[in-house]
Design an enzyme around this catalytic site. Structure first.
Site, PDB file in Angstrom:
ATOM      1  N   SER A  25     -35.113 -61.849 -38.924  1.00 41.08           N
ATOM      2  CA  SER A  25     -35.367 -60.427 -39.091  1.00 41.08           C
ATOM      3  C   SER A  25     -36.094 -59.822 -37.911  1.00 41.08           C
ATOM      4  O   SER A  25     -36.443 -60.498 -36.955  1.00 41.08           O
ATOM      5  CB  SER A  25     -36.148 -60.123 -40.362  1.00 41.08           C
ATOM      6  OG  SER A  25     -37.485 -60.585 -40.228  1.00 41.08           O
ATOM      7  N   THR A  57     -29.538 -58.283 -36.630  1.00 43.03           N
ATOM      8  CA  THR A  57     -30.422 -58.883 -37.622  1.00 43.03           C
ATOM      9  C   THR A  57     -30.681 -57.817 -38.685  1.00 43.03           C
ATOM     10  O   THR A  57     -29.853 -56.931 -38.881  1.00 43.03           O
ATOM     11  CB  THR A  57     -31.715 -59.437 -36.966  1.00 43.03           C
ATOM     12  OG1 THR A  57     -32.474 -60.151 -37.944  1.00 43.03           O
ATOM     13  CG2 THR A  57     -32.552 -58.357 -36.324  1.00 43.03           C
ATOM     14  N   TYR A  58     -31.792 -57.902 -39.390  1.00 44.65           N
ATOM     15  CA  TYR A  58     -32.121 -56.891 -40.393  1.00 44.65           C
ATOM     16  C   TYR A  58     -33.583 -56.502 -40.241  1.00 44.65           C
ATOM     17  O   TYR A  58     -34.397 -57.252 -39.706  1.00 44.65           O
ATOM     18  CB  TYR A  58     -31.822 -57.387 -41.811  1.00 44.65           C
ATOM     19  CG  TYR A  58     -32.562 -58.641 -42.205  1.00 44.65           C
ATOM     20  CD1 TYR A  58     -33.761 -58.569 -42.918  1.00 44.65           C
ATOM     21  CD2 TYR A  58     -32.073 -59.897 -41.864  1.00 44.65           C
ATOM     22  CE1 TYR A  58     -34.445 -59.729 -43.273  1.00 44.65           C
ATOM     23  CE2 TYR A  58     -32.741 -61.049 -42.211  1.00 44.65           C
ATOM     24  CZ  TYR A  58     -33.930 -60.959 -42.920  1.00 44.65           C
ATOM     25  OH  TYR A  58     -34.606 -62.098 -43.267  1.00 44.65           O
ATOM     26  N   GLY A  73     -37.339 -65.422 -36.103  1.00 43.96           N
ATOM     27  CA  GLY A  73     -36.297 -66.415 -36.317  1.00 43.96           C
ATOM     28  C   GLY A  73     -35.569 -66.737 -35.025  1.00 43.96           C
ATOM     29  O   GLY A  73     -36.126 -66.617 -33.930  1.00 43.96           O
ATOM     30  N   SER A  74     -34.320 -67.129 -35.147  1.00 44.40           N
ATOM     31  CA  SER A  74     -33.565 -67.532 -33.957  1.00 44.40           C
ATOM     32  C   SER A  74     -33.445 -66.404 -32.935  1.00 44.40           C
ATOM     33  O   SER A  74     -33.339 -66.660 -31.732  1.00 44.40           O
ATOM     34  CB  SER A  74     -32.174 -68.034 -34.354  1.00 44.40           C
ATOM     35  OG  SER A  74     -31.453 -67.011 -35.010  1.00 44.40           O
ATOM     36  N   ALA A  75     -33.498 -65.157 -33.383  1.00 48.88           N
ATOM     37  CA  ALA A  75     -33.426 -64.020 -32.454  1.00 48.88           C
ATOM     38  C   ALA A  75     -34.616 -63.986 -31.505  1.00 48.88           C
ATOM     39  O   ALA A  75     -34.536 -63.377 -30.434  1.00 48.88           O
ATOM     40  CB  ALA A  75     -33.339 -62.713 -33.231  1.00 48.88           C
TER      41      ALA A  75
END
Length: 126
Positions: A25, A57-58, A73-75
């Site tokens: 996110s 993403t969100y 996260g992965s982002a």
């Protein structure tokens, strides 16, 4: 027929946190979410001005007034603290409403304070 139009944009926000081990996110100051008409859990596109990365993403809420933009996260591998990003969301608009549709455009300063809000993008000139 429906068209996909820009609905919301936060322009040139500064990344304040990158949390690799957080569940995905992008946390966004609640003041910025409101100004841009972005909802919690809404899909957002993030375009990193510094390195050209583009990802989806969100949005989740960060504390109101905190000026936080946290890529999680992965982002988090696609941004670094201090990077400038554009955060955008799109809407499916029936063609009969396209002419009257206006996005919420939020422009922030380097500290993620709102400096301008608009609903139109000026015509680009040569």
């Amino acid at each position: 027929m429906f068209r996909t139009l820009l609905k919301s944009k936060i322009h040139r926000a500064s990344v304040t946190h990158c949390e690799l081990n957080y569940e995905g996110s992008c946390a966004i100051d609640e003041d910025l979410l409101d100004a841009a008409n972005l909802g919690e859990n809404e899909q957002v596109h993030i375009w990193n001005i510094n390195n050209g990365e583009r990802f989806i993403t969100y949005a989740i809420r960060a504390e109101r007034g905190s000026r936080i933009i946290s890529v999680n996260g992965s982002a988090a591998r696609r941004a670094a603290v201090g990077d400038l990003v554009i955060i955008a969301a799109f809407a499916q608009v029936h063609e009969e409403y396209v002419a009257g549709f206006r996005p919420k455009l939020v422009f922030v300063d380097p500290d993620n304070r709102i400096k301008e809000e608009r609903s139109t993008i000026p015509v680009q000139m040569p």
